[in-house]
Motif scaffolding. Sequence first.
Motif, short mmCIF file in Angstrom:
data_model
loop_
_atom_site.label_atom_id
_atom_site.label_comp_id
_atom_site.label_asym_id
_atom_site.label_seq_id
_atom_site.Cartn_x
_atom_site.Cartn_y
_atom_site.Cartn_z
N ALA A 224 0.83 -1.21 0.00
CA ALA A 224 0.00 0.00 0.00
C ALA A 224 0.86 1.25 0.00
N LEU A 225 1.99 1.18 0.70
CA LEU A 225 2.89 2.33 0.80
C LEU A 225 3.89 2.40 -0.35
N GLY A 226 4.12 1.27 -1.01
CA GLY A 226 5.15 1.23 -2.03
C GLY A 226 6.54 1.24 -1.42
N LEU A 227 6.66 0.57 -0.26
CA LEU A 227 7.93 0.50 0.46
C LEU A 227 8.33 -0.95 0.65
N SER A 228 9.54 -1.16 1.13
CA SER A 228 9.98 -2.53 1.40
C SER A 228 9.24 -3.09 2.61
N VAL A 229 9.09 -4.40 2.63
CA VAL A 229 8.44 -5.08 3.77
C VAL A 229 9.24 -4.81 5.04
N SER A 230 10.56 -4.81 4.91
CA SER A 230 11.42 -4.58 6.06
C SER A 230 11.16 -3.21 6.69
N TYR A 231 11.10 -2.16 5.85
CA TYR A 231 10.87 -0.82 6.37
C TYR A 231 9.47 -0.69 6.97
N ALA A 232 8.46 -1.27 6.28
CA ALA A 232 7.09 -1.22 6.80
C ALA A 232 7.02 -1.89 8.17
N SER A 233 7.74 -2.99 8.33
CA SER A 233 7.78 -3.68 9.61
C SER A 233 8.45 -2.82 10.68
N GLN A 234 9.56 -2.19 10.32
CA GLN A 234 10.30 -1.37 11.28
C GLN A 234 9.49 -0.19 11.81
N ILE A 235 8.70 0.45 10.93
CA ILE A 235 7.95 1.63 11.38
C ILE A 235 6.64 1.28 12.06
N SER A 236 6.16 0.03 11.87
CA SER A 236 4.84 -0.31 12.44
C SER A 236 4.92 -1.16 13.71
N GLN A 237 6.11 -1.47 14.17
CA GLN A 237 6.23 -2.23 15.42
C GLN A 237 5.95 -1.33 16.62
N ASP A 238 5.67 -1.93 17.75
CA ASP A 238 5.39 -1.19 18.97
C ASP A 238 6.38 -1.58 20.05
N PRO A 239 7.37 -0.75 20.34
CA PRO A 239 7.68 0.55 19.74
C PRO A 239 8.37 0.36 18.38
N PRO A 240 8.33 1.40 17.54
CA PRO A 240 8.95 1.27 16.22
C PRO A 240 10.47 1.14 16.32
N ILE A 241 11.02 0.35 15.42
CA ILE A 241 12.48 0.23 15.32
C ILE A 241 13.03 1.50 14.67
#
Length: 148
Positions: free
Chosen positions: A28-45
């Motif tokens: 949906a964002l047009g980003l890598s899965v790795s980056y999407a995972s890093q920004i959406s974790q709680d707390p974000p990486i």
Amino acid sequence: MTNKETRARNIRLLREQHGPKNKDFAEALGLSVSYASQISQDPPITNVGDNKARWIEERLGLEPGWLDMEHPEAETRQQLKPGQIDEVLAAKCVAAMMETLEKEGIKMPSPRIFSAALITLYSTSQASGKVIDPTPILRLAILAGAGN
């Protein structure tokens, strides 16, 4: 709540809205899965900076600054562990079913049928955190139970 915390909470809200997997959110964002995972974790990486926040808002068709505002829907959603239920959503599902029964003039089904319809309604409503229209589910459950 700091701007960084608000932004992180809103990223998690967007993540929930875009599917069950980080892959869906990343697409949906047009980003890598790795980056999407890093920004959406709680707390974000990785925290989302101003430029990336505005880019995400534009990409998803959100108003500028959306990620920096508090949103009521983010407050009601909770992180659930396996086996837990969202009690607020479950209560809303029961209320919606009762309202539909009354509004549609449908006779109260047996507890077994009502329970099956409620479980189906709750399960299908979980993805968005909002109650979907219970009318078709109730009608199908009642029809399925009529032969028993």
